[in-house]
Design a protein around this motif. Structure first.
Motif, PDB file in Angstrom:
ATOM      1  N   GLN A 137       0.846  -1.195   0.000  1.00 17.34           N
ATOM      2  CA  GLN A 137       0.000   0.000   0.000  1.00 17.34           C
ATOM      3  C   GLN A 137       0.880   1.242   0.000  1.00 17.34           C
ATOM      4  N   TYR A 147      -3.285   4.003  -1.816  1.00 22.71           N
ATOM      5  CA  TYR A 147      -3.763   3.063  -2.818  1.00 22.71           C
ATOM      6  C   TYR A 147      -2.854   1.835  -2.820  1.00 22.71           C
ATOM      7  N   ARG A 173      -1.087  -0.084 -10.455  1.00 26.81           N
ATOM      8  CA  ARG A 173      -2.087   0.097  -9.398  1.00 26.81           C
ATOM      9  C   ARG A 173      -3.100  -1.046  -9.443  1.00 26.81           C
ATOM     10  N   ASP A 175      -5.965  -1.196  -7.155  1.00 17.33           N
ATOM     11  CA  ASP A 175      -7.041  -0.842  -6.221  1.00 17.33           C
ATOM     12  C   ASP A 175      -8.299  -1.672  -6.464  1.00 17.33           C
TER      13      ASP A 175
END
Length: 411
Positions: A137, A147, A173, A175
């Motif tokens: 994270q 994120y 990323r 997420d």
């Protein structure tokens, strides 16, 4: 004669020199043409190679954009990162400065992940492994956001001792994936809990049905042999009371079955809330030693709703209050809130711990296994309230009682 020979000799030499020069010039032009053609072919090949490289780079960028990836390199000699392409998408993405060190990069990673990421990256930097992969994270302090990110890396250049000089890696990323994983875990846990509660419910159901049924059958067998009118009437009252218990259990099961089947039909009509509360008190007053009262601030309050569903909601809330109140009172009332009304049932019972005040509205949940009940009443009430476009909740203190409330629109 001699002069003639000399003249011919000079002429032949001139011709020979001329032809030698002509051949040399011809060879020069032929060589030049050959060289130019070779050079042109080589130049053409180089241009084609450049076009191919350019095309490969373009395709490479398209792939990075499609995968929303950032490409970075780590130089072990300078111990710094350099980002070449960054196609990550998302709000508040952390973008490190060029030549940022590992210790600087680690400051952006969540403290719970720093030690693990530092060890994993240290293993590849020091040559203990050839591959790096971590999920962590990122806390973008400048944007006040966080994120999830996933990184891969491998060694692309080593020194004469085999130690890494350059490492290339990617970051992306994740997420959405993490949110999906969290929702799947929550769904799995909920399914497991529901399965456990169903098992407990089925085990408890036999006892809940058998208890009033045994009383009905037993008292009915005694009726023919009881001579005293008073005793006979007492047995009849006990049979009626257990009949009501059994009917309430069956009603709860039928209501939950209808909800599970997706029955959503509503019979909307004008309903007087005062009348419903008084009717509920009249129904249960003969069955309890508690003080059962109403608080109606208006002479009449009409709302547009489904009378049957509202009656079932109030019935479940009242039964619940009476069941968990050993002494004191149970009060039914309401408060007018503009275009809505809050109807409540207040008791002086044992109260509900804060950590259990949300889950008691779930199916099959029983906080006290020693008190009779199926664990469906509050769940049925919640389902009916939602179908009426309302909300339901509870306010409670352990040892001080509880207030269950519902809010419904007036029209």
């Amino acid at each position: 004669m001699v002069n003639l020979l000399l003249a011919n000799s000079q002429s032949n030499v001139f011709v020979l020199v001329f032809w030698m020069i002509a051949v040399g010039v011809a060879l020069f032009f032929v060589g030049t043409i050959f060289f130019q053609r070779k050079k042109g072919k080589q130049l053409k090949e180089e241009l084609q190679q450049l076009d191919k490289i350019k095309q490969n780079n373009t395709e490479y960028e398209f792939v990075l954009k499609a995968m929303k990836i950032a490409v970075w390199r780590y130089d072990a000699r300078t111990q710094s990162f350099t980002y070449e392409n960054d196609f990550r998408e998302g709000v508040n993405t952390y973008v490190p400065d060029d030549n940022e060190t590992l210790s600087q990069t680690l400051t952006a990673i969540s403290p719970s992940d720093v030690a693990r990421v530092n060890k994993s990256f240290g293993d590849i930097v020091e040559g203990r492994t050839d591959f790096y992969h971590e999920e962590y994270q990122v806390n973008n302090l400048s944007a006040g956001a966080s994120y999830w990110e996933e990184s891969y890396a491998t060694i692309v250049e080593r020194d004469e001792n085999g130690l890494p000089l350059k490492i290339v890696g990617t970051s992306q990323r994740i997420d959405e994936r993490k949110e999906l994983e969290a929702s799947l875990v929550a769904a799995r846990n909920k399914a497991e809990e529901s399965d456990r509660l169903k098992t407990a419910f089925l085990a408890n159901m036999g006892h809940e049905i058998r208890t009033p049924l045994n009383a009905i059958v037993g008292f009915a067998d005694l009726l023919p042999i009881v001579e005293s009118e008073e005793d006979r009437n007492q047995l009849i009252r006990e049979i009626q009371a257990n009949n009501n218990k059994l009917l309430r259990i069956i009603d709860g099961l039928v209501s939950m079955s209808k909800i599970e089947a997706g029955a959503k039909s509503l019979m909307m009509a004008k309903v007087d809330v005062n009348q419903l509360l008084l009717q509920m008190v009249d129904t249960y007053k003969p069955t309890t030693m508690l003080e059962l009262t109403t608080e109606c601030p208006l002479e009449q309050l009409l709302i547009q709703t489904d009378r049957e569903k509202l009656m079932e909601i109030l019935d479940n809330l009242t039964q619940n209050a009476l069941k968990f109140t050993e002494a004191g009172s149970v009060t039914l009332g309401y408060d007018a809130l503009g275009d809505r009304v809050r109807i409540w049932v207040k008791d002086t019972g044992k109260g509900i711990p804060a950590e259990d005040q949300e889950r008691i509205f779930e199916r099959f949940v029983k906080l006290d296994e020693y008190i009779p009940g199926t664990g469906l009443g509050l769940s049925v009430a919640k389902s009916h309230v939602l179908s009426l476009n309302g909300t339901i909740g509870v306010e409670s203190q352990v040892g001080e009682g509880s207030t269950f409330w519902i809010e419904l629109p007036l029209g």
